[in-house]
Design a protein around this motif. Structure first.
Motif, PDB file in Angstrom:
ATOM      1  N   VAL A 145       0.837  -1.204   0.000  1.00  0.00           N
ATOM      2  CA  VAL A 145       0.000   0.000   0.000  1.00  0.00           C
ATOM      3  C   VAL A 145       0.870   1.251   0.000  1.00  0.00           C
ATOM      4  O   VAL A 145       1.638   1.483   0.933  1.00  0.00           O
ATOM      5  N   GLN A 146       0.720   2.069  -1.037  1.00  0.00           N
ATOM      6  CA  GLN A 146       1.421   3.343  -1.099  1.00  0.00           C
ATOM      7  C   GLN A 146       0.451   4.523  -1.091  1.00  0.00           C
ATOM      8  O   GLN A 146       0.875   5.671  -0.943  1.00  0.00           O
ATOM      9  N   ASP A 147      -0.823   4.226  -1.261  1.00  0.00           N
ATOM     10  CA  ASP A 147      -1.832   5.283  -1.299  1.00  0.00           C
ATOM     11  C   ASP A 147      -3.074   4.772  -0.578  1.00  0.00           C
ATOM     12  O   ASP A 147      -3.625   3.729  -0.957  1.00  0.00           O
ATOM     13  N   LEU A 148      -3.489   5.466   0.463  1.00  0.00           N
ATOM     14  CA  LEU A 148      -4.633   5.022   1.262  1.00  0.00           C
ATOM     15  C   LEU A 148      -5.949   5.402   0.608  1.00  0.00           C
ATOM     16  O   LEU A 148      -6.153   6.562   0.238  1.00  0.00           O
ATOM     17  N   TRP A 149      -6.826   4.434   0.487  1.00  0.00           N
ATOM     18  CA  TRP A 149      -8.214   4.683   0.091  1.00  0.00           C
ATOM     19  C   TRP A 149      -9.094   4.374   1.293  1.00  0.00           C
ATOM     20  O   TRP A 149      -8.787   3.456   2.035  1.00  0.00           O
ATOM     21  N   LEU A 183       1.918  -4.428   3.332  1.00  0.00           N
ATOM     22  CA  LEU A 183       3.090  -3.594   3.531  1.00  0.00           C
ATOM     23  C   LEU A 183       2.687  -2.137   3.347  1.00  0.00           C
ATOM     24  O   LEU A 183       1.904  -1.819   2.443  1.00  0.00           O
ATOM     25  N   VAL A 184       3.222  -1.252   4.174  1.00  0.00           N
ATOM     26  CA  VAL A 184       2.892   0.170   4.080  1.00  0.00           C
ATOM     27  C   VAL A 184       4.167   0.992   3.972  1.00  0.00           C
ATOM     28  O   VAL A 184       5.202   0.652   4.559  1.00  0.00           O
ATOM     29  N   THR A 185       4.107   2.088   3.214  1.00  0.00           N
ATOM     30  CA  THR A 185       5.287   2.918   2.976  1.00  0.00           C
ATOM     31  C   THR A 185       5.553   3.905   4.092  1.00  0.00           C
ATOM     32  O   THR A 185       6.630   4.495   4.155  1.00  0.00           O
ATOM     33  N   SER A 186       4.571   4.104   4.962  1.00  0.00           N
ATOM     34  CA  SER A 186       4.705   5.061   6.060  1.00  0.00           C
ATOM     35  C   SER A 186       4.172   4.432   7.341  1.00  0.00           C
ATOM     36  O   SER A 186       3.113   3.793   7.321  1.00  0.00           O
ATOM     37  N   ARG A 187       4.889   4.613   8.432  1.00  0.00           N
ATOM     38  CA  ARG A 187       4.401   4.079   9.712  1.00  0.00           C
ATOM     39  C   ARG A 187       3.065   4.708  10.097  1.00  0.00           C
ATOM     40  O   ARG A 187       2.262   4.092  10.797  1.00  0.00           O
TER      41      ARG A 187
END
Length: 406
Positions: free
Chosen positions: A135-139, A173-177
């Protein structure tokens, strides 16, 4: 391992998934890519592609399977929605036919749209193979932040859709904590979420300025602020033009590299304001970016002040850090904190032209040695936190764990 990568975007579109796939292949894994026809960011299909048929090709000995889809177009929400849905539909219907084979794990790359998860869900349903979803962009947050979806009921529907996609995934997986609580809120247990920041490809490295080459590329002499990447509403580049107008009497160049839905409007606005210091040089190959960055006195990263973007670490930030140039960050939250923690540049409040103009003057007033020191600190921070090989090791380990190969 045999890894099926599902991504709406792939080479020749300039996304980090190209390098991730290459890195996994170089480590001895068999990789198959299920993707669409390239049309980002221009909104039109790249020469040689029509979007009308299944197309099978090779990328550095990696099998690439392209399914039909509609191009995203420019400045049309309806067209963009059709672009998202067409890949989701064609990938779900045709993907299982063209991507037949035995896979150990399915890896989904999601810089947006979230609907890229549907073809992976169908493949999992048919094969039983686990999904790792990046996940790089939250929906629905990003849809609301960009104004793409504003109706409360529609956002609730999107949230329900995202819950279903997350439920089907074995690891997220996420790009930001800062994304972690947002993903947990949609029913994902902490043990299924891992932090995996973006890295910069090894081609991003410090280079020496080249005045003769710079002139050939249309880069003027003088203090230069450079922006590179997508020019959309989220990047808040109208504020940058307002800052350029405030500093009209100063000898400061504003260079824009890239393309996107706002480029035409931005060029028109710069022309109306007679901002001769602002130059739009279009898209250039990623391989040329380090050379361009070396000519800049400050590399600009900007986002609007929306709450979502305070959670986001823009992908270009790692590339900027890797190239060892001072960073001008018109950001809130985690991205700005990285710049401050690294000592790699100057931050200012987003959507504040006066604040941005003042930040530019702060950087210009520093000596060259002081700016070079900022760049060196940024490079050191990059090597400690965002180095490619270390992060690829982490990703490989995760894929093996989820795929049952450990």
């Amino acid at each position: 391992m045999h890894i099926l990568v599902v991504t709406q975007y792939f080479w020749p579109e300039n996304f980090r998934i190209n390098d991730i796939v290459t890195g996994l292949h170089q480590r001895g894994h068999q990789v198959t890519v299920l993707t669409g026809h390239p049309n980002y960011p221009s909104g039109q299909f790249t020469h040689g592609y029509t979007g009308r048929q299944v197309q099978i090709e090779q990328f550095s000995s990696i099998r690439v399977l392209r399914v039909p889809m509609l191009a995203r177009g420019q400045r049309s929400g309806a067209r963009l929605l059709m672009n998202y849905m067409s890949f989701a539909l064609m990938g779900s219907v045709l993907g299982p036919m063209v991507a037949r084979g035995r896979y150990d794990v399915i890896f989904v790359y999601e810089p947006s749209p979230m609907t890229v998860g549907y073809p992976a869900m169908v493949m999992k349903w048919l094969t039983g193979q686990p999904i790792v979803f990046y996940v790089q962009d939250l929906w629905p947050e990003s849809l609301a932040a960009t104004g793409f979806v504003t109706h409360t009921a529609a956002l609730k529907v999107v949230e329900w859709m995202v819950k279903g996609i997350y439920k089907a995934c074995d690891r997220i997986l996420v790009t930001s904590r800062a994304f972690i609580p947002r993903v947990q809120r949609l029913g994902v247990s902490p043990d299924r979420i891992s932090y995996f920041p973006q890295y910069a490809e090894s081609l991003y490295r410090p280079l020496a300025p080249e005045p003769d080459w710079a002139r050939q590329q249309g880069l003027p002499e003088g203090f230069t602020v450079m922006f590179a990447g997508n020019m959309g509403t989220a990047q808040d580049l109208m504020t940058v033009l307002e800052a350029a107008e405030i500093l009209r009497e100063e000898t400061i160049n504003w260079i824009f590299l890239g393309d996107g839905s706002m480029r035409t409007e931005l060029e028109s606005e710069a022309y109306k304001r007679n901002l001769t210091s602002a130059r739009f040089l279009g898209s250039r190959p990623a391989s040329e970016m380090p050379r361009f960055f070396a000519q800049a006195d400050a590399l600009l990263v900007s986002l609007t002040s929306d709450e979502l973007f305070a959670l986001t670490v823009p992908a270009k930030l790692q590339s900027y850090l890797a190239c060892g140039r001072p960073i001008l960050a018109s950001l809130l939250g985690e991205g700005a904190e990285i710049v401050r923690e690294a000592g790699a540049g100057v931050t200012c409040e987003p959507q504040n032209a006066q604040g941005l103009a003042e930040a530019v003057l702060v950087l210009r007033q520093l000596s060259q040695d002081q700016r070079d020191a900022m760049g060196l600190r940024g490079r050191a921070y990059f090597e400690a936190h965002f180095e490619r090989e270390s992060l690829l090791n982490d990703l490989e380990r995760t894929l093996k764990q989820v795929g049952g190969r450990v």
